[in-house]
Design a protein around this motif. Structure first.
Motif, PDB file in Angstrom:
ATOM      1  N   TRP A  91       6.228 -16.703 -33.604  1.00  0.00           N
ATOM      2  CA  TRP A  91       6.163 -15.677 -34.631  1.00  0.00           C
ATOM      3  C   TRP A  91       5.924 -14.324 -33.985  1.00  0.00           C
ATOM      4  O   TRP A  91       5.292 -14.235 -32.942  1.00  0.00           O
ATOM      5  N   THR A  92       6.394 -13.281 -34.637  1.00  0.00           N
ATOM      6  CA  THR A  92       6.072 -11.928 -34.215  1.00  0.00           C
ATOM      7  C   THR A  92       4.951 -11.398 -35.092  1.00  0.00           C
ATOM      8  O   THR A  92       5.029 -11.456 -36.323  1.00  0.00           O
ATOM      9  N   LYS A  93       3.903 -10.911 -34.440  1.00  0.00           N
ATOM     10  CA  LYS A  93       2.783 -10.298 -35.161  1.00  0.00           C
ATOM     11  C   LYS A  93       3.063  -8.809 -35.300  1.00  0.00           C
ATOM     12  O   LYS A  93       3.476  -8.145 -34.338  1.00  0.00           O
ATOM     13  N   PHE A  94       2.852  -8.283 -36.497  1.00  0.00           N
ATOM     14  CA  PHE A  94       3.083  -6.868 -36.792  1.00  0.00           C
ATOM     15  C   PHE A  94       1.767  -6.175 -37.136  1.00  0.00           C
ATOM     16  O   PHE A  94       0.845  -6.798 -37.666  1.00  0.00           O
ATOM     17  N   ARG A  95       1.715  -4.885 -36.859  1.00  0.00           N
ATOM     18  CA  ARG A  95       0.561  -4.076 -37.235  1.00  0.00           C
ATOM     19  C   ARG A  95       1.047  -2.754 -37.842  1.00  0.00           C
ATOM     20  O   ARG A  95       2.177  -2.316 -37.621  1.00  0.00           O
ATOM     21  N   ARG A  96       0.125  -2.115 -38.565  1.00  0.00           N
ATOM     22  CA  ARG A  96       0.449  -0.854 -39.233  1.00  0.00           C
ATOM     23  C   ARG A  96      -0.837  -0.087 -39.456  1.00  0.00           C
ATOM     24  O   ARG A  96      -1.905  -0.680 -39.670  1.00  0.00           O
ATOM     25  N   GLY A  97      -0.754   1.243 -39.443  1.00  0.00           N
ATOM     26  CA  GLY A  97      -1.892   2.081 -39.765  1.00  0.00           C
ATOM     27  C   GLY A  97      -1.984   2.321 -41.263  1.00  0.00           C
ATOM     28  O   GLY A  97      -1.349   1.632 -42.064  1.00  0.00           O
ATOM     29  N   ASP A  98      -2.743   3.354 -41.641  1.00  0.00           N
ATOM     30  CA  ASP A  98      -3.003   3.575 -43.059  1.00  0.00           C
ATOM     31  C   ASP A  98      -2.208   4.743 -43.636  1.00  0.00           C
ATOM     32  O   ASP A  98      -2.602   5.306 -44.666  1.00  0.00           O
ATOM     33  N   ASP A  99      -1.084   5.077 -43.011  1.00  0.00           N
ATOM     34  CA  ASP A  99      -0.254   6.114 -43.616  1.00  0.00           C
ATOM     35  C   ASP A  99       0.318   5.581 -44.931  1.00  0.00           C
ATOM     36  O   ASP A  99       0.491   4.374 -45.110  1.00  0.00           O
ATOM     37  N   ARG A 176      17.274  -7.882 -53.708  1.00  0.00           N
ATOM     38  CA  ARG A 176      17.191  -6.808 -54.702  1.00  0.00           C
ATOM     39  C   ARG A 176      15.928  -5.948 -54.532  1.00  0.00           C
ATOM     40  O   ARG A 176      15.539  -5.231 -55.437  1.00  0.00           O
ATOM     41  N   GLY A 177      15.300  -6.037 -53.372  1.00  0.00           N
ATOM     42  CA  GLY A 177      14.206  -5.132 -53.067  1.00  0.00           C
ATOM     43  C   GLY A 177      12.822  -5.571 -53.491  1.00  0.00           C
ATOM     44  O   GLY A 177      11.873  -4.785 -53.407  1.00  0.00           O
ATOM     45  N   ALA A 178      12.667  -6.828 -53.922  1.00  0.00           N
ATOM     46  CA  ALA A 178      11.357  -7.276 -54.396  1.00  0.00           C
ATOM     47  C   ALA A 178      10.304  -7.199 -53.295  1.00  0.00           C
ATOM     48  O   ALA A 178       9.201  -6.685 -53.511  1.00  0.00           O
ATOM     49  N   GLN A 179      10.623  -7.702 -52.102  1.00  0.00           N
ATOM     50  CA  GLN A 179       9.600  -7.739 -51.062  1.00  0.00           C
ATOM     51  C   GLN A 179       9.242  -6.350 -50.540  1.00  0.00           C
ATOM     52  O   GLN A 179       8.082  -6.090 -50.215  1.00  0.00           O
ATOM     53  N   SER A 180      10.200  -5.449 -50.468  1.00  0.00           N
ATOM     54  CA  SER A 180       9.870  -4.084 -50.058  1.00  0.00           C
ATOM     55  C   SER A 180       8.913  -3.438 -51.053  1.00  0.00           C
ATOM     56  O   SER A 180       7.949  -2.752 -50.674  1.00  0.00           O
ATOM     57  N   ALA A 181       9.158  -3.661 -52.345  1.00  0.00           N
ATOM     58  CA  ALA A 181       8.274  -3.112 -53.371  1.00  0.00           C
ATOM     59  C   ALA A 181       6.900  -3.766 -53.327  1.00  0.00           C
ATOM     60  O   ALA A 181       5.871  -3.103 -53.506  1.00  0.00           O
ATOM     61  N   LEU A 182       6.854  -5.062 -53.058  1.00  0.00           N
ATOM     62  CA  LEU A 182       5.578  -5.766 -52.964  1.00  0.00           C
ATOM     63  C   LEU A 182       4.794  -5.328 -51.730  1.00  0.00           C
ATOM     64  O   LEU A 182       3.564  -5.214 -51.772  1.00  0.00           O
ATOM     65  N   LEU A 183       5.485  -5.086 -50.632  1.00  0.00           N
ATOM     66  CA  LEU A 183       4.803  -4.563 -49.446  1.00  0.00           C
ATOM     67  C   LEU A 183       4.168  -3.205 -49.746  1.00  0.00           C
ATOM     68  O   LEU A 183       3.004  -2.953 -49.400  1.00  0.00           O
ATOM     69  N   ALA A 184       4.929  -2.324 -50.378  1.00  0.00           N
ATOM     70  CA  ALA A 184       4.409  -0.989 -50.702  1.00  0.00           C
ATOM     71  C   ALA A 184       3.192  -1.078 -51.614  1.00  0.00           C
ATOM     72  O   ALA A 184       2.187  -0.371 -51.419  1.00  0.00           O
ATOM     73  N   ALA A 185       3.255  -1.962 -52.606  1.00  0.00           N
ATOM     74  CA  ALA A 185       2.138  -2.105 -53.539  1.00  0.00           C
ATOM     75  C   ALA A 185       0.890  -2.609 -52.828  1.00  0.00           C
ATOM     76  O   ALA A 185      -0.233  -2.131 -53.083  1.00  0.00           O
ATOM     77  N   ARG A 186       1.053  -3.540 -51.910  1.00  0.00           N
ATOM     78  CA  ARG A 186      -0.102  -4.091 -51.196  1.00  0.00           C
ATOM     79  C   ARG A 186      -0.696  -3.067 -50.226  1.00  0.00           C
ATOM     80  O   ARG A 186      -1.919  -2.979 -50.077  1.00  0.00           O
ATOM     81  N   ILE A 187       0.160  -2.310 -49.578  1.00  0.00           N
ATOM     82  CA  ILE A 187      -0.344  -1.275 -48.671  1.00  0.00           C
ATOM     83  C   ILE A 187      -1.165  -0.250 -49.445  1.00  0.00           C
ATOM     84  O   ILE A 187      -2.267   0.126 -49.029  1.00  0.00           O
ATOM     85  N   GLU A 188      -0.653   0.195 -50.565  1.00  0.00           N
ATOM     86  CA  GLU A 188      -1.389   1.186 -51.356  1.00  0.00           C
ATOM     87  C   GLU A 188      -2.683   0.598 -51.915  1.00  0.00           C
ATOM     88  O   GLU A 188      -3.705   1.291 -51.989  1.00  0.00           O
TER      89      GLU A 188
END
Length: 231
Positions: A91-99, A176-188
C-alpha cells in the motif's frame, strides 16, 4: 513512533473492537482480528520501537492475517519470511497538511451521519462492520443521490492528527465524483476540530483512489509492504 501508523492503528483498534473482534498490542504491533475475512481487519500494524514477528504469529494462533511493514523496521521483512509469511500487495501511505480542501464539484449531497444502517448500505457492508459510526473520535459521511446513499467515508481524529478510511462508492454511482466530495468534507470536518495532519492509504498500483487522493492535496509518504501469513 510513526504518527501516521499510530492514528491508523488507533482508529482500526476501535473499529474492530466495536464490531465484535479483538484488538490488542502484541509483539510491538497493534494486532487486529475480526470474524469477517477481510484483510483490512485482520492484520498487525507496528507501533512500537521494536517488533517481534514471532510474538505476532503466536497472538494470531493460526488465524490468517497480514503484517504491515512501515519504514524503519529493519530486518522485519526477513523475520516474517523466515516464519513463513509471503509478500502481499503493498500500500502507499499518503499524508496531507491542514490547508483547505480543494473544491470537489458533484451532483451528490454530502452529509455527516450518525446512522450506522445508512452508512452500511453506502459501504455495502454488514452493519456490524460499521459499529464505529457515532463513536467518539469518528465523523462519518454519506454521499446522497436524492434519497439513496451512494457512497461513504470516515474520519478518525486524535488531537492534531487524523486518519481517513472506509471510503466506498456503490458500483452504480462510481465515476461521478462521490469520493472527491467525501474527501473534501472529511478534510474540512477535521480542520474544524483542530486537525493539522491527515493520513490515509491505498494500493500502490494507482487507480481511481490514488488519483482522488492526489487531487485532494495528499502526497505520497511511503510505500508500505504487506506480508501474508501462511495460515
Amino acid at each position: 513512533m510513526n504518527e501516521l501508523e499510530r492514528v491508523e492503528a488507533q482508529a482500526l483498534r476501535d473499529a474492530v473492537a466495536l464490531g465484535g473482534g479483538r484488538a490488542e498490542t502484541a509483539g510491538g504491533a497493534m494486532c487486529l482480528s475480526h470474524p469477517a475475512p477481510l484483510h483490512e481487519l485482520n492484520r498487525a500494524i507496528p507501533v512500537g520501537a521494536h517488533v517481534d514477528a514471532a510474538a505476532i504469529l503466536d497472538w494470531y494462533g493460526g488465524r490468517p492475517h497480514d503484517v504491515c511493514v512501515p519504514p524503519g523496521y529493519l530486518g522485519l521483512d526477513e523475520s516474517l519470511r523466515a516464519l513463513g509469511y509471503e509478500p502481499a500487495q503493498a500500500w502507499t501511505k499518503f499524508r496531507r497538511g491542514d490547508d483547505p480542501a480543494r473544491p470537489a464539484p458533484t451532483a451528490f449531497r454530502v452529509e455527516e451521519t450518525l446512522d450506522a444502517a445508512v452508512f452500511a448500505v453506502a459501504a455495502a457492508q454488514p452493519e456490524e462492520l460499521v459499529a464505529f459510526v457515532g463513536a467518539p473520535g469518528w465523523a462519518c459521511f454519506v454521499a446522497w443521490d436524492d434519497d439513496e446513499p451512494a457512497g461513504c467515508g470516515a474520519l478518525y481524529a486524535d488531537g492534531e492528527v487524523a486518519w481517513l478510511g472506509v471510503g466506498a462508492t456503490r458500483p452504480e454511482y462510481r465515476g461521478r465524483g462521490a469520493q472527491s466530495a467525501l474527501l473534501a468534507a472529511r478534510i474540512e470536518a477535521g480542520r474544524a476540530v483542530g486537525v493539522r495532519r491527515f493520513s490515509c492509504e491505498t494500493g500502490e498500483e494507482g487507480g481511481p483512489s490514488y488519483r482522488n487522493l492526489l487531487r485532494a492535496g495528499f502526497h505520497e509518504a511511503y510505500v508500505r509492504p504487506n506480508w501474508r501469513s501462511a495460515a
